[in-house]
Design a protein around this motif. Structure first.
Motif, mmCIF file in Angstrom:
data_model
loop_
_atom_site.group_PDB
_atom_site.id
_atom_site.type_symbol
_atom_site.label_atom_id
_atom_site.label_comp_id
_atom_site.label_asym_id
_atom_site.label_seq_id
_atom_site.Cartn_x
_atom_site.Cartn_y
_atom_site.Cartn_z
ATOM 1 N N LEU A 48 0.851 -1.188 0.000
ATOM 2 C CA LEU A 48 0.000 0.000 0.000
ATOM 3 C C LEU A 48 0.884 1.235 0.000
ATOM 4 O O LEU A 48 1.815 1.343 0.807
ATOM 5 C CB LEU A 48 -0.907 0.003 1.236
ATOM 6 N N MET A 49 0.590 2.173 -0.909
ATOM 7 C CA MET A 49 1.294 3.455 -0.958
ATOM 8 C C MET A 49 0.292 4.519 -0.527
ATOM 9 O O MET A 49 -0.604 4.887 -1.296
ATOM 10 C CB MET A 49 1.810 3.724 -2.373
ATOM 11 N N GLY A 50 0.397 4.996 0.721
ATOM 12 C CA GLY A 50 -0.612 5.867 1.297
ATOM 13 C C GLY A 50 -0.116 7.263 1.592
ATOM 14 O O GLY A 50 1.033 7.459 1.999
ATOM 15 N N GLU A 51 -1.001 8.249 1.424
ATOM 16 C CA GLU A 51 -0.596 9.653 1.596
ATOM 17 C C GLU A 51 -0.277 9.991 3.052
ATOM 18 O O GLU A 51 -0.781 9.358 3.979
ATOM 19 C CB GLU A 51 -1.662 10.602 1.045
ATOM 20 N N SER A 52 0.559 11.039 3.232
ATOM 21 C CA SER A 52 1.083 11.388 4.560
ATOM 22 C C SER A 52 0.801 12.818 5.006
ATOM 23 O O SER A 52 1.164 13.185 6.127
ATOM 24 C CB SER A 52 2.609 11.181 4.568
ATOM 25 N N MET A 53 0.183 13.654 4.165
ATOM 26 C CA MET A 53 0.090 15.099 4.395
ATOM 27 C C MET A 53 -0.366 15.476 5.805
ATOM 28 O O MET A 53 0.177 16.370 6.443
ATOM 29 C CB MET A 53 -0.862 15.723 3.374
ATOM 30 N N TYR A 54 -1.403 14.796 6.319
ATOM 31 C CA TYR A 54 -1.949 15.109 7.642
ATOM 32 C C TYR A 54 -1.688 13.997 8.656
ATOM 33 O O TYR A 54 -2.387 13.885 9.662
ATOM 34 C CB TYR A 54 -3.463 15.341 7.539
ATOM 35 N N ALA A 55 -0.690 13.179 8.399
ATOM 36 C CA ALA A 55 -0.435 12.019 9.264
ATOM 37 C C ALA A 55 -0.109 12.416 10.699
ATOM 38 O O ALA A 55 -0.319 11.640 11.632
ATOM 39 C CB ALA A 55 0.700 11.181 8.681
ATOM 40 N N ASP A 56 0.386 13.642 10.891
ATOM 41 C CA ASP A 56 0.733 14.084 12.251
ATOM 42 C C ASP A 56 -0.465 14.677 12.989
ATOM 43 O O ASP A 56 -0.343 15.104 14.137
ATOM 44 C CB ASP A 56 1.869 15.110 12.193
ATOM 45 N N LYS A 57 -1.634 14.704 12.358
ATOM 46 C CA LYS A 57 -2.846 15.238 12.994
ATOM 47 C C LYS A 57 -3.630 14.087 13.621
ATOM 48 O O LYS A 57 -3.931 13.095 12.966
ATOM 49 C CB LYS A 57 -3.703 15.998 11.977
ATOM 50 N N VAL A 58 -3.989 14.235 14.890
ATOM 51 C CA VAL A 58 -4.669 13.175 15.630
ATOM 52 C C VAL A 58 -6.142 13.135 15.240
ATOM 53 O O VAL A 58 -6.783 14.170 15.042
ATOM 54 C CB VAL A 58 -4.527 13.410 17.150
ATOM 55 N N GLY A 59 -6.691 11.938 15.147
ATOM 56 C CA GLY A 59 -8.113 11.763 14.859
ATOM 57 C C GLY A 59 -8.404 11.699 13.375
ATOM 58 O O GLY A 59 -7.511 11.568 12.546
ATOM 59 N N TYR A 60 -9.712 11.785 13.051
ATOM 60 C CA TYR A 60 -10.152 11.826 11.660
ATOM 61 C C TYR A 60 -10.130 13.266 11.167
ATOM 62 O O TYR A 60 -10.336 14.209 11.941
ATOM 63 C CB TYR A 60 -11.572 11.276 11.523
ATOM 64 N N THR A 61 -9.914 13.451 9.874
ATOM 65 C CA THR A 61 -10.000 14.793 9.288
ATOM 66 C C THR A 61 -11.437 15.310 9.357
ATOM 67 O O THR A 61 -11.684 16.452 9.711
ATOM 68 C CB THR A 61 -9.517 14.768 7.827
ATOM 69 N N SER A 62 -12.391 14.450 8.997
ATOM 70 C CA SER A 62 -13.811 14.824 9.072
ATOM 71 C C SER A 62 -14.235 14.903 10.545
ATOM 72 O O SER A 62 -13.830 14.046 11.347
ATOM 73 C CB SER A 62 -14.656 13.777 8.343
#
Length: 548
Positions: free
Chosen positions: A188-202
């Motif tokens: 799996l090649m998965g994006e990292s842009m918000y990986a340091d943000k806790v929880g769900y984006t929504s």
């Protein structure tokens, strides 16, 4: 069994310029071809794309370039690439293909190999196949790509977020993701842009409440800056405006074209009768839309602030709403713009970068994707290195073995042979191609150094004219400067520069013969030394000696 190589030509340890290559035996698949915008230090550079020599060298084995969605970080390099490689096949969904067609037309690029695809319809390439899966992002028809091989699936997510409220052409097909996971995902090649943000984006990616509050708190005109690429934000804005009696005025032909297109094609539901014209600009209840593009942030708003716009002037009763959170790359510029608006007496509404997120996967989104996919190996992609590390930590948090989480830089090759990771040190050539204007040619480091020198210390031009036959000096050396010194206050310095230049010309004119190259080199060396001693600066020095 297969020999698989996975690497990035761009997109690792950086924001933008995404371009990932998967080679299965001799078949090559490329995912995304994006750009990133240049920093202020890269003077005059419009944008940066990955070096695509690898594509040129291996075009016979490339099955296609597969674009996830219509954002410039993921498809901004396509025009530059297909100009040079017109036989490259480019695959994209309907909305993305529409954006690409307009980009190609606006750049006068005739390209016949753009292939429109549908989500959830398999595309077969011999023993391998591609299966696009719809994922949620801020733009319609966003997909991730499953590359099916003998040894399992390699899945590239592109940008995504899990948000159950986003339906239709935005809706994630979780069932398809789970099905692919059950079939066996090799990598799996998965994006990292918000990986340091806790929880769900929504639900922090939704801005309907902020829009509703802004509309209700004032009865006066509202000016809204929008990114045309974030269609879902425009949809939220129109949805809230529909609940009021306000009329929309769209400024700029490009923005008008995009708004008409997304409404006509039903990506956004809005009554076009509610869209006014220039006669409605000064209406008290109007909502004026102004595009804010990443290449030149706040350019249109700055034109209005400075009084250069023919139609819109900011009034003290206005409210200016920024429809995107202020980010690191534009923070200084944004603060100045907000300050200038405040000086004009208008109100400003901005979005918090903490409470208003874009449509990228945060840590819980990443862990849910990993849980659905259950990959044997995981490669964090898309983002700066700290984001990739945070992504790797999220994978570790749900029990993935650290030796199966692979952190790489651009050009580093991941080798998987017969379904097993091999510790082989291998690199491919990667580099930045700096684009200035409409040329697809790299402007290069030397040009950048010249620009930096000019911006830092200015330029000095020495001009002299000699007689073509006798080699006598007809016009003694003159000194022209730009961006170096104020001439009227530096007459002694100018006179000494003339004296040194004349001395060099005389030294290199012997028996009716002139050493022009020596004159240019000597003047540059001696003046450079003199000016540095006197001023501490090293301007660019150009010598022009002509004969008449």
């Amino acid at each position: 069994m297969s020999k698989i190589k996975i690497f990035a030509l761009g997109g690792l340890n950086e924001e933008g310029k995404n371009m990932y290559v998967v080679k299965v035996d001799s078949d090559i698949f490329i995912f995304d071809a994006g750009l990133k915008y240049a920093s202020d230090k890269l003077l005059g550079v419009d944008y940066i794309i990955p070096n695509f020599d690898y594509i040129k060298e291996n075009i016979k084995n490339i099955k296609g370039l597969f674009i996830t969605h219509g954002h410039e970080k993921n498809m901004g390099a396509v025009c530059d690439i297909v100009k040079e490689i017109p036989n490259l096949k480019v695959y994209a969904t309907k909305f993305t293909a529409g954006i690409l067609k307009k980009e190609l037309e606006s750049n006068n690029v005739k390209f016949k190999n753009l292939i429109e695809i549908d989500p959830h319809k398999k595309i077969t390439f011999g023993k391998n196949s591609i299966f696009p899966v719809r994922l949620t992002h801020s733009i319609p028809d966003n997909v991730g790509y499953a590359l099916n091989t003998k040894d399992g699936t390699i899945f590239y997510t592109g940008n995504y977020v899990f948000d159950a409220t986003m339906l239709g052409s935005y809706k994630t097909d979780i069932g398809k993701l789970a099905y692919i996971g059950k079939q066996g995902v090799l990598c799996l090649m998965g994006e990292s842009m918000y990986a340091d943000k806790v929880g769900y984006t929504s639900p922090k990616n939704r801005v309907d409440k902020l829009i509703k509050d802004t509309l209700s708190k004032t009865d006066n005109r509202i000016i809204v800056t929008v990114f045309t690429a974030h269609v879902s934000r425009i949809e939220e804005l129109f949805k809230e405006i529909s609940k009021t009696t306000r009329r929309v005025v769209v400024m700029g032909h490009k923005l008008q074209g995009i708004i008409n297109d997304i409404i006509d094609k039903r990506y956004v539901k809005f009554d076009k009768e509610r869209i006014g014209d220039l006669s409605n600009i000064n209406d008290k209840d109007s909502v004026i839309l102004i595009s804010n593009e990443r290449e030149k942030p706040f350019m249109n708003l700055n034109r209005i602030i400075n009084g250069y716009d023919k139609f819109v002037k900011i009034k003290p009763t206005d409210t200016v709403l920024f429809m995107e959170p202020i980010n690191d790359y534009n923070e200084k510029l944004a603060i100045k713009v907000i300050d200038d608006i405040s000086k004009l007496g208008a109100s400003v509404v901005t979005m918090s970068r903490k409470d208003n997120l874009l449509h990228h996967a945060s840590s819980e989104d990443i862990m849910l994707m990993l849980d659905l996919m259950n990959p044997k190996y995981y490669i964090p992609v898309i983002g700066e290195y700290r984001h990739m590390v945070a992504n790797a930590n999220a994978a570790s948090h749900i029990g993935m073995k650290k030796e199966n989480i692979i952190l790489k830089q651009n050009g580093d090759v991941v080798n998987i042979v017969n379904g097993e990771l091999k510790d082989i040190s291998e690199k491919v050539k990667v580099d930045d191609v700096l684009i200035d204007g409409n040329s697809s040619q790299d402007i290069g480091e030397l040009v950048l150094k010249d620009r930096e020198l000019l911006s830092d210390s200015g330029i000095v031009i020495i001009c002299a004219t000699l007689d073509k036959k006798t080699k006598e000096i007809l016009a003694y050396p003159e000194v022209l400067t730009r961006g170096f010194i104020y001439v009227k206050e530096s007459t002694d310095l100018i006179e000494e520069m003339k004296r040194i230049s004349l001395e060099v010309i005389n030294e290199n004119t012997i028996d009716n013969y002139v050493e022009y190259n020596k004159i240019k080199t000597s003047i540059r060396e001696r003046l450079s030394h003199y000016l540095y001693e006197e001023t501490g600066c090293k301007p660019m020095i150009i010598t022009v000696v002509q004969e008449v």
